[in-house]
Design an enzyme around this catalytic site. Structure first.
Site, PDB file in Angstrom:
ATOM      1  N   LEU A  71       0.602  -1.126   0.372  1.00 58.10           N
ATOM      2  CA  LEU A  71      -0.549  -0.193   0.011  1.00 58.10           C
ATOM      3  C   LEU A  71       0.609   1.367  -0.086  1.00 58.10           C
ATOM      4  CD1 LEU A  71      -2.719  -0.980   2.220  1.00 58.10           C
ATOM      5  CD2 LEU A  71      -2.111  -1.554   0.225  1.00 58.10           C
ATOM      6  N   GLN A  72       1.947   1.621   0.220  1.00 57.44           N
ATOM      7  CA  GLN A  72       3.137   2.145   0.328  1.00 57.44           C
ATOM      8  C   GLN A  72       3.615   2.485  -1.181  1.00 57.44           C
ATOM      9  OE1 GLN A  72       6.672   1.102  -1.150  1.00 57.44           O
ATOM     10  NE2 GLN A  72       6.987   3.002  -0.752  1.00 57.44           N
ATOM     11  N   CYS A 188      11.479  -5.222  -5.350  1.00 58.58           N
ATOM     12  CA  CYS A 188      11.328  -4.467  -4.465  1.00 58.58           C
ATOM     13  C   CYS A 188      11.255  -4.879  -2.710  1.00 58.58           C
ATOM     14  CB  CYS A 188      10.244  -3.399  -4.512  1.00 58.58           C
ATOM     15  SG  CYS A 188       9.697  -3.175  -5.859  1.00 58.58           S
ATOM     16  N   CYS A 248      15.520 -13.434 -30.846  1.00 55.01           N
ATOM     17  CA  CYS A 248      14.896 -12.536 -32.355  1.00 55.01           C
ATOM     18  C   CYS A 248      15.506 -13.920 -33.351  1.00 55.01           C
ATOM     19  CB  CYS A 248      15.604 -11.720 -32.292  1.00 55.01           C
ATOM     20  SG  CYS A 248      15.828 -10.212 -31.773  1.00 55.01           S
TER      21      CYS A 248
END
Length: 253
Positions: A71-72, A188, A248
């Site tokens: 929630l931060q 994070c 690729c």
């Protein structure tokens, strides 16, 4: 072209006033389908701005649930939604913000087994997860399906954004920029991040999505935009297709 209603002309008036958008561009946004992979810190501003702008269909992909530590920075979720699926929380947010946006939710991680079904009929993919495995997978699917990809990342007080245009031949892909084995495993959860950092990077990602959908400006194709928030330093680096990039050159999944 979709004919805009009077309510839509009013809601999107500030978009329509822009000559780069106008009524035709707004109709294009309303007819667009974007997949958002990762409904967290970066996905929050992406979802906010795309829903507000009137992107007509958003497919949300995330297998996580809302936790208090989110929630931060994950500002589309709130305390009342702790414990529920992030995609369900995000869907409720979109309905409050712009009820006419169609929302498809997938409470699962993107995998080689479900990717083709999730990305069916999608016009563009935007990814902001904190792991490289999902980014490589999204890159491969987007290349195979010739869907544009917008990728952003943020950690600590820095972030970066780049976009990939797989409709053009010889365009670089995510793996050209970050070869497998050279990626960092920071997240994070382990390294921390400031909320406004993901907010800023996510907003740029949303802007890239709109630019690509409307064919306006100069998206970050073949360019990596980086930001150091501590000193407010922005830099752009050019890159090309890697000669021996396996993504690729190899065949589909």
């Amino acid at each position: 072209m979709i004919a805009l209603t009077d309510d839509q002309l009013l809601r999107y008036a500030r978009n329509i006033l822009l000559p780069e958008v106008d009524v035709i561009g707004q109709a294009t946004l309303l007819a667009s389908h974007v997949a958002v992979i990762g409904v967290g810190g970066l996905g929050s501003p992406v979802i906010q701005y795309l829903a507000a702008a009137g992107v007509g269909h958003l497919s949300l992909v995330d297998d996580d649930v809302v936790e208090v530590t989110n929630l931060q920075r994950q500002i589309i979720h709130d305390t009342s939604q702790i414990g529920i699926a992030k995609v369900a929380s995000a869907q409720a947010f979109i309905r409050r913000l712009n009820p006419e946006v169609q929302v498809s939710i997938n409470a699962e991680a993107l995998t080689s087994a479900n990717g083709a079904a999730i990305l069916q009929d999608v016009d563009l993919v935007v990814i902001g997860t904190d792991n490289f495995a999902s980014r490589y997978l999204a890159n491969t699917f987007c290349q195979q399906l010739q869907i544009p990809l917008v990728s952003g990342a943020a950690i600590g007080t820095s972030g970066q954004v780049s976009s990939f245009d797989f409709a053009r031949q010889a365009t670089p892909c995510f793996e050209c920029l970050y070869p497998k084995g050279q990626d960092e495993q920071l997240s994070c959860a382990s390294a921390g991040v400031l909320g406004p950092v993901v907010g800023t990077i996510g907003s740029i990602m949303a802007l890239e999505v709109i630019k690509i959908l409307l064919h306006i400006g100069q998206p970050l194709f073949g360019r990596l935009l980086t930001w150091d928030a501590r000193v407010m330093d922005w830099q752009t680096f050019n890159y090309g297709r890697a000669k021996n990039c396996p993504c690729c050159t190899e065949t589909p999944l």
